[in-house]
Design a protein around this motif. Structure first.
Motif, PDB file in Angstrom:
ATOM      1  N   PRO A  70      74.537   2.679 -52.492  1.00 47.06           N
ATOM      2  CA  PRO A  70      74.902   1.931 -51.283  1.00 47.06           C
ATOM      3  C   PRO A  70      76.092   2.561 -50.560  1.00 47.06           C
ATOM      4  N   GLY A  71      76.888   3.356 -51.289  1.00 47.08           N
ATOM      5  CA  GLY A  71      78.089   3.949 -50.696  1.00 47.08           C
ATOM      6  C   GLY A  71      77.792   4.999 -49.646  1.00 47.08           C
ATOM      7  N   VAL A  72      76.555   5.526 -49.622  1.00 47.86           N
ATOM      8  CA  VAL A  72      76.201   6.494 -48.577  1.00 47.86           C
ATOM      9  C   VAL A  72      75.878   5.794 -47.264  1.00 47.86           C
ATOM     10  N   ARG A  73      75.603   4.489 -47.314  1.00 46.96           N
ATOM     11  CA  ARG A  73      75.216   3.705 -46.118  1.00 46.96           C
ATOM     12  C   ARG A  73      74.095   4.408 -45.358  1.00 46.96           C
ATOM     13  N   VAL A  74      72.993   4.622 -46.033  1.00 49.51           N
ATOM     14  CA  VAL A  74      71.815   5.174 -45.364  1.00 49.51           C
ATOM     15  C   VAL A  74      70.616   4.280 -45.655  1.00 49.51           C
ATOM     16  N   ALA A  85      82.472   6.248 -55.225  1.00 47.24           N
ATOM     17  CA  ALA A  85      82.027   6.822 -53.954  1.00 47.24           C
ATOM     18  C   ALA A  85      80.621   6.352 -53.609  1.00 47.24           C
ATOM     19  N   LEU A  86      79.796   6.159 -54.645  1.00 47.40           N
ATOM     20  CA  LEU A  86      78.396   5.780 -54.402  1.00 47.40           C
ATOM     21  C   LEU A  86      78.212   4.271 -54.281  1.00 47.40           C
ATOM     22  N   GLN A  87      79.264   3.501 -54.526  1.00 47.65           N
ATOM     23  CA  GLN A  87      79.155   2.036 -54.547  1.00 47.65           C
ATOM     24  C   GLN A  87      79.534   1.414 -53.195  1.00 47.65           C
ATOM     25  N   TYR A  88      79.151   0.153 -53.000  1.00 56.76           N
ATOM     26  CA  TYR A  88      79.665  -0.617 -51.868  1.00 56.76           C
ATOM     27  C   TYR A  88      81.186  -0.667 -51.926  1.00 56.76           C
ATOM     28  N   GLY A  89      81.810  -0.793 -50.771  1.00 58.03           N
ATOM     29  CA  GLY A  89      83.253  -1.011 -50.713  1.00 58.03           C
ATOM     30  C   GLY A  89      83.531  -2.278 -49.933  1.00 58.03           C
ATOM     31  N   PRO A  90      84.818  -2.660 -49.873  1.00 61.09           N
ATOM     32  CA  PRO A  90      85.160  -3.856 -49.096  1.00 61.09           C
ATOM     33  C   PRO A  90      84.900  -3.643 -47.598  1.00 61.09           C
ATOM     34  N   THR A  91      84.564  -4.706 -46.898  1.00 60.78           N
ATOM     35  CA  THR A  91      84.260  -4.617 -45.466  1.00 60.78           C
ATOM     36  C   THR A  91      85.418  -4.003 -44.689  1.00 60.78           C
ATOM     37  N   GLU A  92      86.640  -4.356 -45.045  1.00 63.01           N
ATOM     38  CA  GLU A  92      87.804  -3.904 -44.280  1.00 63.01           C
ATOM     39  C   GLU A  92      88.169  -2.457 -44.559  1.00 63.01           C
ATOM     40  N   GLY A  93      87.499  -1.821 -45.524  1.00 60.83           N
ATOM     41  CA  GLY A  93      87.791  -0.432 -45.843  1.00 60.83           C
ATOM     42  C   GLY A  93      88.577  -0.304 -47.135  1.00 60.83           C
ATOM     43  N   ILE A  94      88.531   0.870 -47.743  1.00 57.12           N
ATOM     44  CA  ILE A  94      89.255   1.054 -49.001  1.00 57.12           C
ATOM     45  C   ILE A  94      90.740   1.268 -48.704  1.00 57.12           C
ATOM     46  N   SER A 139      71.949  -6.221 -62.328  1.00 53.97           N
ATOM     47  CA  SER A 139      71.964  -4.753 -62.301  1.00 53.97           C
ATOM     48  C   SER A 139      73.357  -4.157 -62.444  1.00 53.97           C
ATOM     49  N   GLY A 140      74.360  -4.910 -62.044  1.00 49.64           N
ATOM     50  CA  GLY A 140      75.694  -4.327 -61.915  1.00 49.64           C
ATOM     51  C   GLY A 140      76.587  -4.482 -63.131  1.00 49.64           C
ATOM     52  N   VAL A 141      76.113  -5.167 -64.162  1.00 50.04           N
ATOM     53  CA  VAL A 141      76.966  -5.536 -65.297  1.00 50.04           C
ATOM     54  C   VAL A 141      76.243  -5.147 -66.582  1.00 50.04           C
ATOM     55  N   ASP A 142      76.963  -4.598 -67.574  1.00 53.68           N
ATOM     56  CA  ASP A 142      76.266  -4.179 -68.799  1.00 53.68           C
ATOM     57  C   ASP A 142      75.859  -5.386 -69.655  1.00 53.68           C
ATOM     58  N   GLU A 143      75.060  -5.136 -70.683  1.00 51.16           N
ATOM     59  CA  GLU A 143      74.428  -6.232 -71.416  1.00 51.16           C
ATOM     60  C   GLU A 143      75.437  -7.166 -72.075  1.00 51.16           C
ATOM     61  N   ASP A 144      76.480  -6.600 -72.675  1.00 46.07           N
ATOM     62  CA  ASP A 144      77.477  -7.446 -73.335  1.00 46.07           C
ATOM     63  C   ASP A 144      78.166  -8.370 -72.343  1.00 46.07           C
ATOM     64  N   ARG A 145      78.503  -7.818 -71.205  1.00 47.20           N
ATOM     65  CA  ARG A 145      79.185  -8.639 -70.208  1.00 47.20           C
ATOM     66  C   ARG A 145      78.225  -9.667 -69.605  1.00 47.20           C
ATOM     67  N   GLY A 155      75.272  -7.567 -55.322  1.00 51.30           N
ATOM     68  CA  GLY A 155      73.928  -7.004 -55.423  1.00 51.30           C
ATOM     69  C   GLY A 155      74.101  -5.528 -55.727  1.00 51.30           C
ATOM     70  N   LEU A 156      75.027  -5.246 -56.637  1.00 53.60           N
ATOM     71  CA  LEU A 156      75.458  -3.862 -56.848  1.00 53.60           C
ATOM     72  C   LEU A 156      74.561  -3.143 -57.855  1.00 53.60           C
ATOM     73  N   PRO A 157      74.042  -1.987 -57.467  1.00 46.82           N
ATOM     74  CA  PRO A 157      73.404  -1.139 -58.460  1.00 46.82           C
ATOM     75  C   PRO A 157      74.490  -0.563 -59.365  1.00 46.82           C
ATOM     76  N   ASP A 158      74.106  -0.050 -60.518  1.00 45.88           N
ATOM     77  CA  ASP A 158      75.096   0.540 -61.421  1.00 45.88           C
ATOM     78  C   ASP A 158      75.243   2.021 -61.106  1.00 45.88           C
ATOM     79  N   THR A 159      76.180   2.337 -60.222  1.00 48.17           N
ATOM     80  CA  THR A 159      76.318   3.735 -59.791  1.00 48.17           C
ATOM     81  C   THR A 159      76.994   4.601 -60.848  1.00 48.17           C
ATOM     82  N   SER A 160      77.482   3.979 -61.915  1.00 40.73           N
ATOM     83  CA  SER A 160      78.098   4.800 -62.973  1.00 40.73           C
ATOM     84  C   SER A 160      77.030   5.596 -63.716  1.00 40.73           C
ATOM     85  N   THR A 161      75.758   5.278 -63.479  1.00 43.36           N
ATOM     86  CA  THR A 161      74.672   6.028 -64.125  1.00 43.36           C
ATOM     87  C   THR A 161      74.432   7.375 -63.448  1.00 43.36           C
TER      88      THR A 161
END
Lengths: 464, 464
Positions: free
Chosen positions: B260-264, A78-87, B391-397, B51-57
């Motif tokens: 980023p998912g809030v789009r604000v 929910a907090l992440q970017y999604g695809p431009t066309e929508g989920i 930012s978006g990928v853990d250290e192992d990956r 350019g994804l932040p890690d929202t799983s945090t």
């Protein structure tokens, strides 16, 4: 910090930046509904100006439950970017909503947008160069007017009657444009419970409009925010369904059936058009909120939405009836208004000689508001009409609001009579051009509302 | 329904609609990051492209708690339309966030937007006519490229070094434009941990840039999504703070510090500019989501945000270090890369003769992705560089991703050596123009990614 719009500009400031502004800013008009929102935010104001659904009907506990459910399943998503066309899930919900209106659509033909408004913007971005022709209804959605203006389109507005857009007038206009070697970029219509006129396009006219689109290879933008808000009569097929997705771009939104605050709308369109709209959207805002899309998807998956629609329809039907009764009670005999079978709006037209922009200033001083008719035209027409919303205000306040409007109207009529000695004129039909009566727009209010003033009217009229 | 983008277009379909498209669609380019999102959605793909932040945090229970709190207080409001400029509470949060970076701002100078991307769009809408000049950095934010293209701007990109934009080159360019009688509409810069280059503009250059803006009355768009994500060194003052809000338009966003998912996002700008951006926003999407704005406001009111920032900084600092170590281990000795003090990106440049667009196809077949350097230029440069996100990928990956990229790079180098018998060339600096080496872009991939192909490069180069 106050809740008012960005401050008024000093003349010297304007000069400093003016040479940097794009030419489209000369055409850009702010939305009267948006401006009125600020003016009518105080609780003592009864606003019939907005197009606001009554979101207080949505139970807070359902909201909290849906959100908790989403948190457990999908916080990171929910907090992440999604695809431009929508989920995918929200596009599945859209397929179901459109099916409920009898329209089949392929999920891959859907682009999720930041409200229905963004569809209008993206369609213009994809299709309209400065000077291009857009065909719209007279009156048209006041929120589309600033968008058409920003894209520097020439908008030709086609008369309506109780069966919607006059397709015979449309055909004459298309013939004339043909002779001038001009092809409109699209035809913009709200076939169901039109905003602001409240009328619905008849089935034969829908058929003919789709045929014209095919014959002439013209695109139609079908704006359908209210289709599911029908209070009486039989639903009619969508243009998109009749067309099969070849020349019709469908605009849908969750704003009126669930919530405008989620800012989730959509377009269904022919692939080549949709593809460019997708690119245009990515450059405008990357994607719409994943959080609110997931909320919408949760809500539709929960399976209660049709019951909620029944509730909304019952509520709004009652309010429509109260507004109709109140108009009959408080407006002068010479006034007329539409009787919508659904949607959110009634279009009322006052005796000739009155000016609703002028009237609004007086109405606001009595804490009641409406949208003046001029906001629904690009050519200065609409001066005797007003758009009245009945979804956002409860029945008692509707009655009181109309009572105050009636008071102001009668005072103005009396004043007009004593000043000119003339009787109010014949009642103009919604689609008729305002006559030569002096528009008496308060210049200060016209400025606040960014409505066309007399000089603007003249220049606009001559260019269309 | 699948998650792919709207389907490929048939040639005959395109013809049917092509004559209706606006001229800007000829210039419109889709965003490679957006397109790569679809290609890299499978979990087995290690994507350093986003350019994804890690929202799983973000703890799901905090999310649920904030939402329940909001439901109790404000369900009806969250679901309703809000003012175009944004709700007061979120503008108050913005004032606090900017203060945390040492920048004073008046809440009335703020416009809340649908993500930071919308600020770029609205600034272009307000300022740019087709053919107008925008000055940007070389390389620039790949997501701005499609926006500048959609507004048909001529973009001049100014070289950078480890201290950010070369202000001496900027001044030469402004002199040259002056002689040609051209005034750029704005200068676009990301002063902190630039996207994609990872470099930070030094304090003296900031001072000089603001002075130039005042001397020449030029607007600067300061894009600052990452300012609070500093992992070492001392924070530098914002251009907006140095300028006092006269010629600098500030772009901020919650995307990288919360979600980023809030789009604000937001703009802080001189009033005459802000006022027009507000009108532009109303015509584009009416307002941003009230629901997500209230969520943001609740979150900042809860007072834990600075602790969460500490957590993010620690996490991303570690990932940055892993990426730097992995690059040293797996890239050839002739490669170079930047060492950012913050932000999300490292810019790596490979030996001359390699082409990163070509390389991406091979990387994708091994389930790893990056943004090819050309996406950060409008003139075909950047062919030997790539943007890597940490930012978006853990250290192992991260380690495994870079190992795979290194493998592909070495294979290409070997192939190049055996085909041409020539040694890889000198290492180009990030800002240097790609030399005359044959770009070997796979045309199919260039099409999928909408990257400029050879013929496009030539035409773009000649026009700037």
């Amino acid at each position: 910090m106050t809740s008012r719009r960005p401050g008024r500009t000093q003349a010297r400031d304007l000069e400093r930046y003016a040479s940097l502004f794009s030419s489209r800013t000369q055409n850009m008009r702010s939305s009267p509904m948006r401006d009125l929102m600020a003016l009518t935010a105080r609780p003592e104001v009864i606003s019939l100006a907005g197009g606001l659904p009554d979101t207080s009907t949505f139970p807070a506990e359902d909201f909290a439950k849906l959100m908790s459910h989403m948190a457990v399943k999908a916080t990171a998503r929910a907090l992440q970017y999604g695809p431009t066309e929508g989920i995918d899930e929200v596009r599945e919900a859209i397929v179901r909503v459109m099916a409920a209106e009898g329209t089949d659509v392929d999920g891959d033909d859907i682009l999720v947008t930041t409200g229905g408004q963004q569809v209008i913007d993206l369609v213009c971005k994809t299709l309209v160069d400065p000077g291009d022709v857009i065909i719209a209804e007279a009156p048209t959605y006041p929120g589309a007017v600033p968008t058409f203006s920003a894209y520097q389109a020439e908008v030709i507005q086609i008369e309506m009657d109780e069966d919607g857009m006059r397709i015979d007038v449309l055909e004459e206009t298309l013939e004339r444009l043909d002779r001038e070697g001009r092809r409109p970029k699209f035809i913009y219509t709200i076939p169901n419970f039109q905003n602001p006129a409240g009328v619905t396009m008849s089935a034969p006219r829908r058929r003919r409009l789709v045929d014209i689109a095919h014959e002439r290879e013209l695109l139609v933008l079908e704006d359908n925010p209210y289709g599911l808000l029908r209070y009486e009569g039989e639903p009619l097929p969508s243009l998109y369904a009749m067309d099969g997705g070849e020349f019709v771009i469908y605009l849908g939104t969750f704003s009126k059936i669930l919530s405008p605050g989620v800012r989730v709308g959509w377009a269904a369109a022919p692939r080549p058009v949709l593809q460019r709209m997708n690119i245009g959207k990515a450059s405008a805002d990357l994607c719409s909120s994943t959080l609110t899309q997931l909320f919408v998807a949760e809500y539709f998956a929960a399976g209660q939405w049709e019951a909620y629609m029944d509730e909304l329809r019952a509520l709004y039907r009652g309010r429509r009836d109260v507004l109709l009764e109140s108009l009959a009670k408080h407006l002068p005999a010479e006034a007329s208004w539409t009787r919508p079978e659904g949607g959110l709006f009634i279009w009322a037209t006052l005796p000739d000689g009155l000016d609703t922009t002028d009237l609004l200033a007086k109405a606001l001083s009595r804490n009641v508001a409406f949208v003046p008719g001029r906001a629904a035209f690009l050519d200065g027409r609409g001066g005797t009409s007003m758009r009245l919303n009945f979804s956002g205000v409860d029945e008692d306040r509707l009655r009181e609001g109309v009572r105050r409007i009636g008071e102001v109207v009668h005072e103005q009529l009396d004043l007009l009579g004593s000043l000119t000695g003339r009787r109010p004129g014949a009642i103009p039909r919604p689609s008729e051009r305002a006559t030569g009566a002096e528009p008496r727009v308060d210049p200060a209010l016209a400025d606040v509302l960014h409505l066309p003033r007399r000089e603007d009217d003249a220049s606009r009229r001559s260019s269309s």
